[in-house]
Design an enzyme around this catalytic site. Structure first.
Site, PDB file in Angstrom:
ATOM      1  N   ARG A   1      -1.368   9.743  -2.626  1.00 15.08           N
ATOM      2  CA  ARG A   1      -0.562   9.011  -1.662  1.00 15.08           C
ATOM      3  C   ARG A   1       0.276   7.884  -2.267  1.00 15.08           C
ATOM      4  O   ARG A   1       1.376   7.607  -1.785  1.00 15.08           O
ATOM      5  CB  ARG A   1      -1.428   8.484  -0.513  1.00 15.08           C
TER       6      ARG A   1
ATOM      7  N   HIS B   1      -3.777   0.357  -2.699  1.00 17.39           N
ATOM      8  CA  HIS B   1      -4.577   0.689  -1.526  1.00 17.39           C
ATOM      9  C   HIS B   1      -5.114  -0.587  -0.897  1.00 17.39           C
ATOM     10  O   HIS B   1      -5.038  -1.659  -1.481  1.00 17.39           O
ATOM     11  CB  HIS B   1      -5.743   1.596  -1.938  1.00 17.39           C
TER      12      HIS B   1
ATOM     13  N   ASN C   1      -5.366   8.488   7.074  1.00 13.42           N
ATOM     14  CA  ASN C   1      -5.181   7.264   7.865  1.00 13.42           C
ATOM     15  C   ASN C   1      -5.021   7.646   9.338  1.00 13.42           C
ATOM     16  O   ASN C   1      -5.600   7.035  10.221  1.00 13.42           O
ATOM     17  CB  ASN C   1      -3.911   6.499   7.439  1.00 13.42           C
TER      18      ASN C   1
ATOM     19  N   GLU D   1      -8.349   3.581  -5.010  1.00 10.76           N
ATOM     20  CA  GLU D   1      -9.030   2.876  -3.923  1.00 10.76           C
ATOM     21  C   GLU D   1     -10.540   2.787  -4.191  1.00 10.76           C
ATOM     22  O   GLU D   1     -11.103   3.579  -4.958  1.00 10.76           O
ATOM     23  CB  GLU D   1      -8.756   3.596  -2.587  1.00 10.76           C
TER      24      GLU D   1
ATOM     25  N   ARG E   1       0.851  -1.188   0.000  1.00 13.24           N
ATOM     26  CA  ARG E   1       0.000   0.000   0.000  1.00 13.24           C
ATOM     27  C   ARG E   1       0.887   1.238   0.000  1.00 13.24           C
ATOM     28  O   ARG E   1       2.096   1.179   0.231  1.00 13.24           O
ATOM     29  CB  ARG E   1      -0.889  -0.007   1.243  1.00 13.24           C
ATOM     30  N   HIS E   2       0.276   2.385  -0.250  1.00 16.46           N
ATOM     31  CA  HIS E   2       0.957   3.666  -0.101  1.00 16.46           C
ATOM     32  C   HIS E   2       1.434   3.780   1.347  1.00 16.46           C
ATOM     33  O   HIS E   2       0.938   3.061   2.229  1.00 16.46           O
ATOM     34  CB  HIS E   2      -0.035   4.775  -0.398  1.00 16.46           C
TER      35      HIS E   2
END
Lengths: 428, 468
Positions: free
Chosen positions: A305, A390, A262, A325, A255-256
C-alpha cells in the site's frame, strides 16, 4: 541450585524468572543502551554557539530511544532568580554581584541534576551553560565523580560571524531577556554579552584536557574532535551529534492511501489501495509537485500500500523494510471486534499500556521505536524527505520530532489522507 | 533499504600512516564489516603489489627515500594498483575500494575525482603499541621468512625511519581542510573527523570509533535442544528438552572452567535461550533482535510439512537461501540488517557469550569469519556446540567445543542443483530490488550494479510481478 522457572509477562510477552529470593537484576531487558552509572553531559561554548539547540535535540533523541534524559539550562535558573534582565553588564567579568548570582545558579542546577540522576531514576542529565573556564569544568567534573556519574563534555566552537548572527536572530531576539527591546538593541547587547566571555574562554585542549571524555564540534559540524569515548551511550551520542545538521529543510510524513483492509476495518496485512486510496495517491502527486521541493527523497515501507502510493508520484523512491507497519502477530487482519471476542485479555491489556503492549507473536510500540532508530538517524542526515508509512510507524516518527512522551505516542492523531509537514525552527 | 543502495556512487578509502600503525588491520576489518552489511568492498594492498614486483626482499634499504630505483618500482606499483582500483569500481561494480597508501598523500591528479574519496589516517606515537604490532604481524610477513625476531624488529624499525623523513600527516587546519577524512590517534583514544560527505562515510566513522584491539574472547552458541527441535518444528517459542537442560548445566560448568574475566551474557527474548542462560546463574541481557529468523507462515511447521503445503516456497528457498524471505517473515538478508547493532556492540565489548539460534548464529559467524552470502546459510552451527572466537593478527582464531550432550541435527545442506526440482510456474525470487548480494572479501565474481527503485529496473530472473 536448579535453574529458576520462567513466567511470561502478559503485557510485554517477555520471559522473566520467578522471584524466589534470588538477587534481583539477573535478567535485564536490552531495550536500549544500558548504562550502569548515570551520565552527565556538560555543554561548553560561547553564547550563540548552539549549545541549547544541541542540548534540547540530544535530550529529545535520548528520551525517544528510551534513555530518561533531562536538560538543565543554567540561563533559565538565572532568569528565575533575577526577575528582570537589565543589560550585558550583568555578565562583565568584574561584576561581583553578577558572578555570585551566576555561581549560585550553577550550583542550584547541579543540585537538581543530582536529584534527577540519583533519586529520580534519570539516566542522563544535560548541563547547559557556557562552562568556558577550566576551573568551572573542574568543579563540575568533581561533582560528577563524587556522585558516581560519568562526565562527557560537548563543546561547540564557531567563528563564522554569519552563523552567529543567524543564531541570534533565531533564538535570542525572542528571549525573555529582550522582551522590551528592539531587534537592534537586543543584538547589540547580546554581542557585548559574548565579549564578556571571550577573554576567559579556555577551549578544550588536546594536551591539557587529554584525560577527559569529550567531543568538540567545529563550525556546525564541518569537523569533530572526539576524545576518550568511554561507553555505549557516549558512542551513540557522538554518532548522533555527527549526523545532525542545521541546513533548512522540510520533512513530510503521511500514511499510504486508504487500503482495502482499511475499508473492512481490519488491521495489518498487505492489501492494496482502495479506489479512494488511489485518488489520494494522485492528489499527493499533485501536492508534491506544487510544493516545488528541491531534491526530494521519497521513502516507503515494503508493504504494497505504501509502494502503490509512491508509484503514483512518478519519482524514484526507496523501500525500507523497517518502515513496515507494527506486526500484530496473531491479530493480523482481524477487526478490533474480532480481537475483543477472540482475545479479550489481550484487548484489555493493550488499553492498559498501549506503548509497551506486545501483540502475541508480534510487536509493541516500544519495539517499533527500536526498529525505527536507523530511519530517524538517516532523516537527520538527509534534507527534504517524504516518508510514506503507516499509522503506528508515523506515530513513532512524529513523537520523535514533536518530543511526545511514550504515554502519548500511541494516541497521536495520524489520520489517512493527511500530510504532516515538519520544518525545524528555533529549538523545535 | 539497506547500506548498499545508499552508496550510489563508489567510494575510495585511502589508508594513510607509517608502517606498523594498523593500516592493514583496519583495512581488512573494515572491508569485512562492509561486505557483511552488503556493500561490496575490496582491499588493494600496495605491499602485495610490491612483493610481486620485487620477488625477494633484502632489507630496509629498499625503502630509503633516496633509493631512486626502488622509488621507481614503488611508483609503478602504485599506478598499477590504481588501475586495478578503477577496474574494480567501474567494471566489476564494486562499491568501495580500500587502498593502503603509505606516507605520501600526493594523489595522482589523473584519478577520477568524481568518486568519493575518504582518507583514514592512523597516527600512533606509543612505542609499546608499535612494537606489539610489529611482533604480531610483521614477524610472520613474507618479507621476513627466516630472520629471527630481533633482526626483524631492527630492520622494521629502520624501515619506519625511512618513511618518517617524508611523512606528511593530514593537516585539517590548512592544507587538507577540504578533504574528507578521519584521523585515528593512538589506536582509538582520539579521533579527528573532517567533512563527512555521506551515509557510508558516516557509518565507516561510527564503526572505526567502536572497534578496539584489547584482547578478548567471544563465545557463540545456540540454546539447548528445545521441545520443537525434538519434533523437527522450526521457529516458535518452546522450552528446553531434558537434553537441552543437560546442555545448560554443561555450559555452566564449561564457562566456570574457562575462568573468563567480566563475561557478559546475551540471549534473545525467546524462552529457550533464556532458559539456557538461567542455568548459568549469572546476570544476562535479553535482546529482541537476537530472536530467531521469523519463518512467517511456516512458523512451527516441520520441513516435511512445509514441502507438502508450500512446495513452491520450499523450492525457492533452496534455490537462493540467503535472499529468500518467508511470506510474512524474514530472510537471512533481513536478519543481517537486524543484527547490525549486535555486531557493533560486540565490537565495543570485551568478553561476551551470545546464546542465540541457528540462523542468527550463522549470521554472526559469517561476520567474524568473513563468509560470503552464499556460504552463510549453510554454515554448520549444531546444537550443544560452542564456537570460541579469539581475534588474532588480521583475523579470528576459531575453536569448536562440543559439550558431550547429544542433540538432534537441525542442519540442512544445500540440495544438489536439479532443474526438475524447480516448479513449472516459477515466480521470481522475492528479492529486495535495491540491495547488493554481499560477498566475503576474497570474492571476485562479477555482479551487476543495482539501481535505486524507480530509476533503472532490476532484471535478474525476469520481470518483477506487477503491483496491479
Amino acid at each position: 541450585s536448579p535453574a529458576r522457572e520462567l513466567t511470561q509477562n502478559p503485557l510485554q510477552k517477555t520471559w522473566e524468572p520467578y522471584d524466589n529470593g534470588l538477587p534481583a537484576g539477573h535478567s535485564a531487558q536490552r531495550g536500549v543502551c544500558m548504562t550502569n552509572c548515570p551520565t552527565l553531559i556538560v555543554m561548553v561554548g560561547l553564547p550563540a554557539r548552539g549549545k541549547t539547540y544541541i542540548s534540547k535535540k540530544l535530550t529529545r533523541y535520548l528520551n525517544w530511544i528510551g534513555v530518561p534524559t533531562k536538560e538543565f539550562n543554567v540561563g533559565q535558573y538565572r532568569r528565575d532568580l533575577v526577575k528582570k534582565y537589565k543589560s550585558f553588564e550583568f555578565f562583565l567579568p568584574d561584576n561581583e554581584e553578577g558572578l555570585k548570582i551566576r555561581k549560585q545558579c550553577a550550583l542550584a542546577a547541579l543540585n537538581d541534576v543530582r536529584q534527577y540522576l540519583s533519586e529520580e531514576n534519570g539516566h542522563v542529565a544535560v548541563f547547559d551553560a557556557t562552562n568556558t573556564t577550566r576551573e568551572r569544568r573542574e568543579t563540575i567534573y568533581k561533582f560528577g565523580e563524587e556522585n558516581g556519574y560519568k562526565t562527557f563534555f560537548v563543546e561547540s566552537v564557531c567563528v563564522d560571524p554569519e552563523v552567529i548572527a543567524a543564531n541570534i536572530v533565531q533564538v535570542k531576539l525572542g528571549s525573555p531577556d529582550y522582551v522590551n527591546c528592539s531587534n537592534d538593541e537586543a543584538t547589540e547587547d547580546f554581542m557585548k554579552r559574548i565579549e564578556c566571555y571571550k577573554n576567559s574562554y579556555e577551549t578544550l585542549d588536546e594536551t591539557l584536557d587529554k584525560d577527559l571524555s569529550y567531543i568538540k564540534i567545529m563550525d556546525v559540524g564541518r569537523s569533530y574532535l572526539v576524545n576518550r569515548v568511554m561507553d555505549h551511550i557516549q558512542s551513540r551520542i557522538v554518532y548522533y551529534l555527527m549526523n545532525i545538521h542545521v541546513t533548512p529543510r522540510s520533512i513530510y510524513l503521511c500514511r499510504h492511501g486508504e487500503s482495502e483492509l482499511n475499508l473492512k476495518g481490519r488491521i495489518g496485512g498487505d492489501p492494496g489501495l482502495s479506489v479512494r486510496g488511489k485518488e489520494f495517491a494522485k492528489s499527493l502527486a499533485q501536492f508534491i509537485n506544487e510544493q516545488n521541493i528541491k531534491d526530494l527523497k521519497v521513502w516507503t515501507s515494503q508493504m504494497k500500500r505504501t509502494i502503490q502510493t509512491a508509484e503514483a508520484l512518478g519519482v524514484p523512491y526507496e523501500q525500507w523494510k523497517v518502515l513496515n507497519e507494527i506486526d500484530a502477530g496473531v491479530c493480523e487482519e482481524m477487526t478490533y471486534e474480532e480481537i475483543q471476542e477472540n482475545y479479550p485479555l489481550e484487548f484489555a491489556l493493550r488499553d492498559q499500556d498501549k506503548y509497551r503492549y506486545r501483540y502475541p507473536k508480534g510487536e509493541s510500540y516500544e519495539d517499533l521505536v527500536q526498529r525505527l532508530e536507523p530511519v530517524i538517524m538517516e532523516l537527520e542526515r538527509q534534507e527534504n524527505v517524504l516518508v510514506i508509512c503507516h499509522q503506528a510507524v508515523m506515530r513513532c516518527l512524529l513523537a520523535y520530532f514533536l518530543d511526545k512522551p511514550a504515554e502519548q505516542l500511541p494516541y497521536l492523531k495520524c489520520p489517512l489522507h493527511t500530510v504532516l509537514k515538519l520544518t525545524p525552527v528555533a529549538y523545535g | 533499504a539497506w547500506a548498499s543502495y545508499m552508496t550510489n556512487s563508489p567510494t575510495l578509502i585511502v589508508m594513510i600512516g607509517l608502517p606498523a600503525r594498523g593500516k592493514t588491520y583496519v583495512s581488512k576489518k573494515l572491508t569485512r564489516y562492509l561486505n557483511w552489511i552488503g556493500v561490496p568492498t575490496k582491499v588493494f594492498n600496495l605491499g602485495v603489489y610490491r612483493r610481486e614486483a620485487v620477488k625477494s626482499y633484502k632489507s630496509y634499504d629498499f625503502f630509503r627515500h633516496d633509493n631512486k630505483e626502488a622509488m621507481e618500482i614503488r611508483k609503478r606499483c602504485a599506478l598499477v594498483a590504481l588501475e586495478d582500483v578503477k577496474a574494480y569500481l567501474l567494471e566489476e561494480c564494486g562499491q568501495i575500494a580500500v587502498r593502503l597508501f603509505l606516507a605520501k598523500h600526493g594523489f595522482p591528479s589523473g584519478f577520477c575525482a568524481a568518486q568519493g574519496v575518504f582518507f583514514v589516517e592512523s597516527v600512533c606515537d606509543d612505542p609499546e603499541v608499535i612494537a606489539a604490532n610489529i611482533l604480531e604481524v610483521k614477524v610472520s610477513s613474507p618479507d621476513y621468512p627466516e630472520r629471527n625476531r630481533e633482526n626483524v624488529m631492527d630492520d622494521f624499525l629502520k624501515r619506519i625511519e625511512c618513511y618518517k623523513v617524508t611523512y606528511q600527516p593530514l593537516d585539517p587546519d590548512a592544507y587538507d581542510k577540504d578533504l574528507s577524512f578521519i584521523k585515528v590517534i593512538n589506536v582509538g583514544q582520539r579521533f579527528l573527523v573532517n567533512r563527512v560527505q555521506d551515509y557510508i562515510q558516516s557509518k565507516i566513522v561510527y564503526y572505526l570509533m567502536n572497534i578496539h584491539v584489547q584482547p578478548r574472547t567471544i563465545y557463540l552458541c545456540r540454546h539447548g535442544e528445545s521441545e520443537y527441535n525434538l519434533v523437527g518444528k522450526i521457529g516458535g517459542d518452546s522450552g528446553l528438552s531434558p537434553r537441552g537442560k543437560q546442555f545448560s548445566q554443561a555450559l555452566k560448568k564449561f564457562i566456570e572452567e574457562q575462568e573468563i574475566v567480566d563475561l557478559k551474557v546475551w540471549t534473545s527474548q525467546l524462552k529457550r535461550t533464556i532458559q539456557t542462560a538461567e542455568s548459568l546463574g549469572v546476570t544476562y541481557e535479553q535482546w529482541k533482535i537476537l530472536n530467531e529468523i521469523d519463518a512467517g507462515i511456516c512458523e512451527e511447521m516441520t520441513y516435511a510439512e512445509i514441502e507438502a503445503k508450500y512446495p513452491d516456497e520450499f523450492a525457492l528457498r533452496d534455490q537462493e537461501k540467503y535472499l529468500y524471505r518467508y511470506p510474512g517473515g524474514e530472510s537471512y538478508q533481513d536478519l543481517v540488517q537486524r543484527l547490525e547493532p549486535v555486531i557493533m556492540e560486540l565490537e565495543r565489548q570485551g568478553n561476551v557469550l551470545v546464546i542465540s539460534h541457528q540462523a542468527v548464529m550463522r549470521c554472526l559467524v559469517a561476520y567474524f569469519l568473513d563468509k560470503s552470502a552464499d556460504e552463510l546459510p549453510y554454515l554448520r552451527c549444531p546444537l550443544h556446540t560452542i564456537l570460541k572466537l579469539t581475534p588474532v593478527a588480521y583475523g579470528c582464531k576459531v575453536e569448536t567445543i562440543t559439550l558431550n550432550v547429544e542433540a538432534v541435527n537441525t542442519h540442512r545442506d544445500k540440495p544438489s542443483l536439479n532443474a526438475s526440482n524447480l516448479p513449472a510456474s516459477q515466480t521470481p525470487v522475492r528479492m529486495r530490488r535495491n540491495s547488493f548480494t554481499p560477498r566475503a572479501s576474497a570474492d571476485t565474481v562479477k555482479r551487476p550494479r543495482h539501481y535505486s527503485v524507480g530509476s533503472k529496473p532490476l532484471d535478474l530472473l525476469g520481470p518483477l510481478p506487477s503491483l496491479e
